[in-house]
Design a protein around this motif. Structure first.
Motif, PDB file in Angstrom:
ATOM      1  N   VAL A  33      35.045  64.795  20.225  1.00 41.73           N
ATOM      2  CA  VAL A  33      34.667  63.446  20.646  1.00 41.73           C
ATOM      3  C   VAL A  33      35.260  63.190  22.027  1.00 41.73           C
ATOM      4  CG1 VAL A  33      35.008  60.975  20.234  1.00 41.73           C
ATOM      5  CG2 VAL A  33      34.431  62.464  18.331  1.00 41.73           C
ATOM      6  N   VAL A  34      34.466  62.592  22.882  1.00 43.90           N
ATOM      7  CA  VAL A  34      34.937  62.118  24.185  1.00 43.90           C
ATOM      8  C   VAL A  34      34.656  60.624  24.254  1.00 43.90           C
ATOM      9  CG1 VAL A  34      34.692  62.254  26.690  1.00 43.90           C
ATOM     10  CG2 VAL A  34      34.515  64.333  25.313  1.00 43.90           C
ATOM     11  N   SER A  35      35.696  59.828  24.483  1.00 44.94           N
ATOM     12  CA  SER A  35      35.539  58.382  24.621  1.00 44.94           C
ATOM     13  C   SER A  35      35.310  58.067  26.092  1.00 44.94           C
ATOM     14  CB  SER A  35      36.790  57.655  24.106  1.00 44.94           C
ATOM     15  OG  SER A  35      36.665  56.251  24.283  1.00 44.94           O
ATOM     16  N   LEU A  36      34.094  57.716  26.443  1.00 46.35           N
ATOM     17  CA  LEU A  36      33.734  57.511  27.841  1.00 46.35           C
ATOM     18  C   LEU A  36      34.538  56.410  28.526  1.00 46.35           C
ATOM     19  CD1 LEU A  36      29.850  57.950  27.650  1.00 46.35           C
ATOM     20  CD2 LEU A  36      31.530  59.565  28.530  1.00 46.35           C
ATOM     21  N   PRO A  37      34.758  55.249  27.906  1.00 44.84           N
ATOM     22  CA  PRO A  37      35.515  54.218  28.628  1.00 44.84           C
ATOM     23  C   PRO A  37      36.936  54.634  28.958  1.00 44.84           C
ATOM     24  CG  PRO A  37      35.122  53.570  26.341  1.00 44.84           C
ATOM     25  CD  PRO A  37      34.256  54.755  26.612  1.00 44.84           C
ATOM     26  N   ALA A  38      37.543  55.499  28.147  1.00 38.57           N
ATOM     27  CA  ALA A  38      38.903  55.951  28.424  1.00 38.57           C
ATOM     28  C   ALA A  38      38.977  56.832  29.662  1.00 38.57           C
ATOM     29  CB  ALA A  38      39.458  56.703  27.221  1.00 38.57           C
ATOM     30  N   LEU A  39      37.823  57.294  30.169  1.00 40.94           N
ATOM     31  CA  LEU A  39      37.784  58.128  31.372  1.00 40.94           C
ATOM     32  C   LEU A  39      37.798  57.294  32.642  1.00 40.94           C
ATOM     33  CD1 LEU A  39      35.076  60.714  30.239  1.00 40.94           C
ATOM     34  CD2 LEU A  39      37.562  61.001  30.212  1.00 40.94           C
ATOM     35  N   GLY A  40      37.673  55.985  32.516  1.00 39.87           N
ATOM     36  CA  GLY A  40      37.702  55.131  33.694  1.00 39.87           C
ATOM     37  C   GLY A  40      36.339  55.002  34.340  1.00 39.87           C
ATOM     38  N   LEU A  41      36.307  54.998  35.678  1.00 35.12           N
ATOM     39  CA  LEU A  41      35.071  54.723  36.410  1.00 35.12           C
ATOM     40  C   LEU A  41      34.217  55.963  36.625  1.00 35.12           C
ATOM     41  CD1 LEU A  41      36.437  52.197  39.064  1.00 35.12           C
ATOM     42  CD2 LEU A  41      35.241  51.696  36.926  1.00 35.12           C
TER      43      LEU A  41
END
Length: 393
Positions: A120-128
């Motif tokens: 799983v990759v949480s997109l919002p946790a990657l920032g902009l």
């Protein structure tokens, strides 16, 4: 890893030592589906060049739940993804989601489960910069999971996987000692949370919220045009100093955002399905998205009002009314006070906005995109999307 994958089978008829099918799942199918669409077009080539050239990498794309379970958190999401992998017959599956995830109250950036052969990759946790960061994170997770396909006794190259994920954001590894093969990557509480909020606003597409306020902006322009002809407003602007004008501006923007949230029922309430912390994050994401859209609308309105004032009000007329010489700063102040007042007037008319356009700014609600279809090669289905519905329903 290249020395491992070829050990399972000899070369097949096509000359490849092994075919590995990687499934990319987007849940919910809104912003994550766009990222999946970009990655799926290039992922096979990247895996071949960076992981193992002797393997034929096949990439499939699919959607996850429009309304993923909020109460189950990471475990529920991984279980759903693993079930989809088994149904579709994939070797590995990676889920990209815009659902904020936490481990021990720390923002989760990525996680992989050897037992489920899923990540799983949480997109919002990657920032902009989510596309670039997601590309590197997915490559790292796939390499770790692909190693486990060869030898169940082998551990993934945690150091390399860790470096690839750590390269996209400052994270640290968390190994679940009670469930072998469960490894997560979390960021810090303060900077990680700030990056998470920025990523939530990015995933929420403030431009869409700005378009949703188009009618409000047109109405505010009308209010501003009328106010420009009133000399009482000229005198009011001249009498107010910078701090009070700033306070009026802030109050007008807060009032606009607050009215939009109330009038369109955008406030996320904690419930059995939505934990309190998640509801708080959703509301912060919604408020920041609307605040950004409202601020851009304010700047556009200010620029239009200042230009109109300079064209319609001659400096001699304004000077005679104020009883002193005037300059560009006086026109700017006049546009400032009128823009703030027009924004308040626009807030009153905000209830006339299109419900779907405004609700799309709520982080807990994402309309289902039209035109998205399952990859027929992944599960033999060709089901198109239905009408939009709340993500959290």
């Amino acid at each position: 890893m290249s020395e491992n994958l070829g050990h399972l089978h000899g070369p097949n008829a096509d000359g490849w030592e092994r075919v590995v099918v990687v499934g990319l799942v987007a849940t919910p199918p809104d912003h994550p589906a766009r990222v999946v669409g970009l990655l799926s077009a290039e992922l096979a080539e990247l895996l071949s060049s960076r992981v193992d050239r002797r393997v034929r990498w096949e990439v499939r794309s699919n959607w996850g739940a429009v309304a993923p379970r909020r109460d189950g958190g990471l475990a529920a999401l991984l279980d759903d993804v693993a079930e989809r992998r088994e149904t579709a017959g994939w070797d590995i599956t990676i889920c990209l989601t815009d659902l904020p995830l936490h481990v021990s109250r720390l923002p989760l950036v990525a996680h992989y489960s050897l037992r489920r052969r899923a990540g799983v990759v949480s997109l919002p946790a990657l920032g902009l910069g989510q596309v670039r960061a997601a590309r590197a994170a997915v490559l790292g997770l796939v390499e770790g999971l692909a190693t486990a396909l060869v030898d169940d006794r082998s551990r993934p190259r945690e150091e390399r996987v860790g470096r690839m994920v750590e390269g996209v954001a400052p994270v640290r590894r968390v190994v679940d000692q009670t469930d072998d093969g469960e490894i997560g990557f979390v960021s810090s509480r303060i900077t990680g949370t700030l990056r998470l909020l920025a990523g939530m606003v990015r995933a929420n597409r403030p431009g869409r919220a700005l378009l949703g306020l188009s009618k409000l902006l047109v109405g505010a322009f009308g209010t501003a045009a009328i106010a420009l002809t009133t000399n009482t407003i000229w005198q009011m602007g001249d009498a107010l100093d910078g701090p009070r004008l700033t306070l009026i501006m802030v109050l007008s923007l807060v009032g606009l955002v607050g009215w939009l949230i109330i009038a369109h029922d955008l406030w996320e309430k904690a419930s059995a399905e939505t934990p309190r912390e998640l509801a708080r994050l959703f509301n912060l994401g919604t408020g920041l998205t609307l605040g950004l859209a409202a601020s851009v609308s304010y700047l556009v309105l200010f620029a239009g009002t200042a230009t109109t004032a300079a064209l319609l009000i001659d400096s001699s007329v304004l000077s005679q009314n104020l009883g002193r010489p005037v300059g560009l700063a006086d026109y700017a102040v006049l546009a400032w006070i009128i823009t703030s007042l027009a924004t308040v007037g626009g807030a009153i008319g905000a209830g006339l906005e299109d419900e779907d356009d405004v609700r799309a700014a709520a982080y807990g609600y994402h309309p289902t995109p039209t035109g998205w279809r399952d990859d027929p090669a992944s599960n033999g289905d060709d089901t198109s999307w239905n009408d939009g519905r709340p993500r959290g329903s």
